[in-house]
Design a protein around this motif. Structure first.
Motif, mmCIF file in Angstrom:
data_model
loop_
_atom_site.group_PDB
_atom_site.id
_atom_site.type_symbol
_atom_site.label_atom_id
_atom_site.label_comp_id
_atom_site.label_asym_id
_atom_site.label_seq_id
_atom_site.Cartn_x
_atom_site.Cartn_y
_atom_site.Cartn_z
ATOM 1 N N ASP A 98 -47.886 -54.842 -171.750
ATOM 2 C CA ASP A 98 -46.524 -54.343 -171.562
ATOM 3 C C ASP A 98 -45.880 -54.829 -170.265
ATOM 4 O O ASP A 98 -44.842 -54.306 -169.854
ATOM 5 C CB ASP A 98 -46.485 -52.815 -171.637
ATOM 6 C CG ASP A 98 -47.308 -52.152 -170.543
ATOM 7 O OD1 ASP A 98 -47.981 -52.879 -169.764
ATOM 8 O OD2 ASP A 98 -47.281 -50.916 -170.445
ATOM 9 N N GLY A 99 -46.481 -55.811 -169.593
ATOM 10 C CA GLY A 99 -45.785 -56.458 -168.490
ATOM 11 C C GLY A 99 -46.335 -56.277 -167.101
ATOM 12 O O GLY A 99 -45.716 -56.732 -166.131
ATOM 13 N N GLN A 122 -40.799 -69.454 -169.871
ATOM 14 C CA GLN A 122 -39.829 -68.372 -169.673
ATOM 15 C C GLN A 122 -39.977 -67.768 -168.278
ATOM 16 O O GLN A 122 -41.084 -67.580 -167.780
ATOM 17 C CB GLN A 122 -40.024 -67.277 -170.731
ATOM 18 C CG GLN A 122 -38.977 -66.171 -170.659
ATOM 19 C CD GLN A 122 -39.071 -65.215 -171.849
ATOM 20 O OE1 GLN A 122 -39.747 -65.500 -172.831
ATOM 21 N NE2 GLN A 122 -38.402 -64.080 -171.751
ATOM 22 N N ARG A 123 -38.841 -67.468 -167.654
ATOM 23 C CA ARG A 123 -38.829 -66.820 -166.341
ATOM 24 C C ARG A 123 -38.027 -65.537 -166.445
ATOM 25 O O ARG A 123 -36.919 -65.513 -166.990
ATOM 26 C CB ARG A 123 -38.206 -67.744 -165.282
ATOM 27 C CG ARG A 123 -39.072 -68.964 -164.991
ATOM 28 C CD ARG A 123 -38.361 -69.975 -164.110
ATOM 29 N NE ARG A 123 -38.238 -69.483 -162.740
ATOM 30 C CZ ARG A 123 -38.365 -70.254 -161.658
ATOM 31 N NH1 ARG A 123 -38.628 -71.543 -161.802
ATOM 32 N NH2 ARG A 123 -38.211 -69.753 -160.452
ATOM 33 N N VAL A 124 -38.614 -64.453 -165.888
ATOM 34 C CA VAL A 124 -37.961 -63.147 -165.961
ATOM 35 C C VAL A 124 -38.023 -62.483 -164.598
ATOM 36 O O VAL A 124 -38.794 -62.886 -163.726
ATOM 37 C CB VAL A 124 -38.628 -62.232 -167.018
ATOM 38 C CG1 VAL A 124 -38.635 -62.887 -168.394
ATOM 39 C CG2 VAL A 124 -40.061 -61.872 -166.600
ATOM 40 N N ALA A 142 -43.260 -57.061 -164.841
ATOM 41 C CA ALA A 142 -42.370 -58.116 -165.339
ATOM 42 C C ALA A 142 -41.504 -57.561 -166.461
ATOM 43 O O ALA A 142 -41.940 -56.720 -167.251
ATOM 44 C CB ALA A 142 -43.185 -59.302 -165.840
ATOM 45 N N ASP A 143 -40.284 -58.055 -166.537
ATOM 46 C CA ASP A 143 -39.339 -57.609 -167.553
ATOM 47 C C ASP A 143 -39.603 -58.355 -168.860
ATOM 48 O O ASP A 143 -38.767 -59.117 -169.365
ATOM 49 C CB ASP A 143 -37.907 -57.840 -167.064
ATOM 50 C CG ASP A 143 -36.870 -57.225 -168.001
ATOM 51 O OD1 ASP A 143 -37.263 -56.375 -168.825
ATOM 52 O OD2 ASP A 143 -35.694 -57.611 -167.900
ATOM 53 N N ARG A 144 -40.808 -58.116 -169.415
ATOM 54 C CA ARG A 144 -41.199 -58.778 -170.657
ATOM 55 C C ARG A 144 -42.417 -58.037 -171.223
ATOM 56 O O ARG A 144 -43.262 -57.557 -170.464
ATOM 57 C CB ARG A 144 -41.537 -60.247 -170.401
ATOM 58 C CG ARG A 144 -41.805 -61.056 -171.664
ATOM 59 C CD ARG A 144 -42.081 -62.521 -171.351
ATOM 60 N NE ARG A 144 -42.426 -63.255 -172.553
ATOM 61 C CZ ARG A 144 -42.785 -64.536 -172.587
ATOM 62 N NH1 ARG A 144 -42.839 -65.238 -171.453
ATOM 63 N NH2 ARG A 144 -43.089 -65.132 -173.726
ATOM 64 N N THR A 145 -42.505 -57.953 -172.534
ATOM 65 C CA THR A 145 -43.631 -57.266 -173.176
ATOM 66 C C THR A 145 -44.283 -58.191 -174.197
ATOM 67 O O THR A 145 -43.927 -59.363 -174.317
ATOM 68 C CB THR A 145 -43.170 -55.967 -173.858
ATOM 69 O OG1 THR A 145 -42.132 -56.283 -174.813
ATOM 70 C CG2 THR A 145 -42.626 -54.980 -172.834
ATOM 71 N N ASP A 146 -45.274 -57.635 -174.917
ATOM 72 C CA ASP A 146 -46.037 -58.411 -175.905
ATOM 73 C C ASP A 146 -46.666 -59.640 -175.264
ATOM 74 O O ASP A 146 -46.590 -60.763 -175.785
ATOM 75 C CB ASP A 146 -45.145 -58.823 -177.084
ATOM 76 C CG ASP A 146 -44.618 -57.622 -177.863
ATOM 77 O OD1 ASP A 146 -45.356 -56.635 -177.990
ATOM 78 O OD2 ASP A 146 -43.460 -57.668 -178.312
ATOM 79 N N LEU A 147 -47.301 -59.408 -174.129
ATOM 80 C CA LEU A 147 -47.895 -60.496 -173.361
ATOM 81 C C LEU A 147 -49.393 -60.617 -173.639
ATOM 82 O O LEU A 147 -50.057 -59.625 -173.986
ATOM 83 C CB LEU A 147 -47.669 -60.251 -171.865
ATOM 84 C CG LEU A 147 -46.209 -60.225 -171.415
ATOM 85 C CD1 LEU A 147 -46.110 -59.805 -169.954
ATOM 86 C CD2 LEU A 147 -45.573 -61.595 -171.619
#
Length: 365
Positions: A98-99, A122-124, A142-147
């Motif tokens: 989840d980031g 990708q950069r967040v 990080a502002d990203r999930t499913d990592l």
């Protein structure tokens, strides 16, 4: 710890010029301006006892057979990121799907907001969620999930085992180097005066350079066995001397940071120092083995046990101490609440006292 453009974290050593592996983080003999009282930094530790085995399952399991180096890189590279700050950059490892990103504290020091670059391009944006200077570890959200979360080995590697380092040395993202595990339980000589994190480390001859800080050291099964921390540069006569925080320590601290934003550290309540010729003359020491007690915190564990400035600590339990780094490493392996037997010299006499370790006060972290 490494980076390619980040500010210098000058973690000096007495005998060696150590470079932290974040871009811009160097140790060249001066004291770190962000450290308090570098010559009398008090001891602190993070226990390295059997933490959870893994935070996620993005890479191939330790259960399988060893992979080739290209297979290792292919499996683990998606779980390694580059972290950009205003001062420079470092690396990180995806800790949860989840980031959450695990990295070095010195990579993000002084920053609340960072940018995270992934292997897919990708950069967040990212936010520093928690950090711990004593162990030099931090969590970034990080502002990203499913990592693809990395898999962490639950124990220590073996000397001679394959080691693959993944990170962004000098800004070259997604870089891999390889070697072997050269040693375990290493301390950087002289580091206790400026940092409490450079003890009980894994040593490798796989190349670690500025920008690698916070990145992954991986075994042949695609498991994270360490978080890149520092290296000694060739200018100091070193050939492939790199150091990493062991995975069990990294996971234990990360889990504590996830729980409440802080990590526990065994605290004795004294400032250890090397026995220099000046100290030996001042204390009239004939035997210079051991660790000098420079000061004692009033009301702390050492004070309560009767330890006084000028005492020479020679042993904790069955571990002989030859330098302040040995004391920090001994405490790293213990938890607040434990009682340890401490052998010390005072004048011409020797005595043994029991010290009840406490959690390090927030003001001393």
């Amino acid at each position: 710890m490494t980076s390619t453009t980040r500010r210098p974290l000058r973690a000096p050593t007495v005998a060696l010029a150590l470079l932290l592996a974040a871009t811009g983080c160097t140790a060249t003999g001066g004291s770190d301006p962000t450290a308090s009282a570098p010559a009398q930094a008090q001891e602190g530790s993070t226990s390295a006892t059997a933490p959870p085995a893994s935070s996620g399952g993005g890479t191939r399991s330790a259960q399988g057979a060893d992979m080739s180096i290209p297979e290792i890189v292919e499996a683990v590279e998606p779980s390694v990121v580059t972290i950009f700050t205003e001062e420079g950059l470092g690396s990180g490892v995806i800790y949860t799907e989840d980031g959450l990103i695990l990295t070095n504290e010195h990579v993000i020091r002084g920053n609340e907001d960072v940018e995270v670059a992934f292997a897919d391009g990708q950069r967040v944006s990212g936010t520093v969620e928690a950090s711990d200077a004593v162990s030099d570890l931090a969590l970034v959200r990080a502002d990203r999930t499913d990592l693809p979360a990395a898999t962490f080995q639950s124990g220590l590697p073996r000397i001679g085992e394959l080691a693959v380092v993944l990170g962004s040395p000098l800004g070259f993202e997604n870089t891999a180097t390889s070697g072997i595990i050269s040693g375990l339980h290493r301390e950087i000589p002289g580091s206790a005066s400026s940092s409490q994190s450079l003890v009980d480390l894994i040593q490798t001859d796989a190349a670690i350079s500025p920008g690698n800080s916070g990145g992954a050291v991986v075994n042949g099964r695609g498991e994270i066995i360490g978080i890149s921390e520092a290296y000694i540069p060739p200018a100091q006569g070193a050939v492939a001397l790199g150091f990493a925080i062991p995975a069990p320590t990294a996971v234990e601290v990360a889990e504590e940071l996830r729980e409440d934003g802080t990590a526990e550290h065994a605290f004795m309540g004294l400032a250890p120092g090397a026995i220099t010729p000046q100290i030996a003359e001042q204390l009239n020491l004939q035997d210079t083995a051991g660790v000098a007690v420079l000061s004692v915190s009033e009301g702390g564990p050492a004070d309560e046990a009767g330890i006084r400035p000028g005492d020479i600590i020679t042993r904790i339990e069955d571990e002989e101490l030859a330098a302040p780094e040995d004391l920090l490493a001994a405490l790293r392996q213990r938890d607040p609440g434990q009682t340890v037997s401490v052998e010390l010299r005072r004048g011409s006499g020797t005595r043994t006292v029991d010290v009840g370790l406490e959690d390090r006060p927030a003001a001393d972290r």
